[in-house]
Design an enzyme around this catalytic site. Structure first.
Site, short mmCIF file in Angstrom:
data_model
loop_
_atom_site.label_atom_id
_atom_site.label_comp_id
_atom_site.label_asym_id
_atom_site.label_seq_id
_atom_site.Cartn_x
_atom_site.Cartn_y
_atom_site.Cartn_z
CB CYS A 16 -0.98 -0.06 1.18
SG CYS A 16 -2.32 1.15 1.04
CG HIS A 75 -3.91 -3.80 2.79
ND1 HIS A 75 -2.90 -3.28 3.57
CD2 HIS A 75 -4.50 -2.75 2.17
CE1 HIS A 75 -2.90 -1.96 3.46
NE2 HIS A 75 -3.86 -1.62 2.61
CD GLU A 87 -1.31 -5.98 5.24
OE1 GLU A 87 -1.04 -6.35 4.08
OE2 GLU A 87 -1.86 -4.88 5.47
#
Ligand code: MN
Length: 255
Positions: free
Chosen positions: A124, A229, A231
């Site tokens: 990001c 994202h 994660e």
């Protein structure tokens, strides 16, 4: 006596197993004089077999350089908007919160990591920073600066769920890692890459054309940026997005 030897042997094995985990530096967020890192980044690195180390915010370039010497790979995390003055633009009305302290810290880490050949994953804001560090620009706010046709990139659904589709170039690192030309990703951004930094390749886009991944493979170490994202989904149990972190760990072990 035998028992003591056995315990010693087990302890040595545990120590060796721990030493084999590469150290993965994770950049932090900074606000109200506190640093913070979302636990999803930490969890993802541990799940992939790495030893996460948070790099504290500092304006001391030498200190940041020493941190980079002590890690095997670096993850630049998400967060605030970048100050548009960094890429020669005046702020638009819809610009969000900016943090010049963090901008300096992020851009220093990115530039020095690449100089030192530390494998780098930008997520990001992390990807946006890689683009700015090497001469690219950002859309400061997709809804007010990108044009009329855009999808909702600033999603609020829980991060473990994907929210929009991306296409992935077959001739790319991201394709090698994920093994698919299309997937669903978690998206929480209103800024994105505009002019791409020289030497980089765009390897993934959303259905509205917004850049979702960029890479550079011909330097001292691999540089991968993703606008989405992985994660969040990895921490939520997704095994496809985990592959991105496993790839970084493999690169870290080669270093
Ligand atoms: Mn997106």
């Amino acid at each position: 006596m035998k028992k003591t030897l056995l315990i010693l042997l087990i302890l040595v094995q545990v120590a060796v197993a721990q030493a084999q985990r590469p150290t993965i530096g994770i950049s932090c967020s900074w606000s109200a004089s506190k640093i913070s890192v979302l636990n999803t980044y930490i969890t993802s690195v541990i799940k992939a077999g790495g030893l996460p180390v948070v790099i504290p915010l500092s304006d001391n370039e030498e200190l940041l350089s020493e941190y980079l010497d002590g890690i095997d790979a670096l993850i630049m995390t998400g967060g605030e908007d970048y100050n548009p003055l960094l890429f020669g633009e005046e702020p638009v009305q819809a610009l969000g919160e900016v943090s010049p302290d963090r901008d300096f810290y992020d851009l220093t880490l990115i530039k020095k990591a690449i100089e030192k050949g530390v494998p780098l994953l930008g997520i990001c804001r992390g990807m946006q920073g890689i683009n700015i560090a090497f001469g690219g620009t950002l859309y400061q706010d997709i809804p007010s600066t990108y044009g009329n046709k855009y999808i909702k990139h600033e999603q609020s659904l829980p991060g473990k769920w994907g929210s929009h589709t991306i296409s992935i170039d077959k001739n790319s690192l991201l394709y090698e890692i994920l093994g698919t030309e299309k997937t669903i990703v978690g998206s929480r951004h209103h800024q994105s890459v505009n002019k791409l930094a020289p030497g980089f390749t765009v390897t993934s886009r959303a259905t509205d054309g917004i850049v979702e991944a960029m890479e550079k493979r011909d330097g001292k170490a691999v540089i991968l940026g993703v606008q989405f994202h992985p994660e969040d989904m990895t921490a939520g149990g997704d095994t496809q997005m985990l592959k991105i972190f496993e790839y970084l760990i493999k690169q870290a072990q080669k270093k």
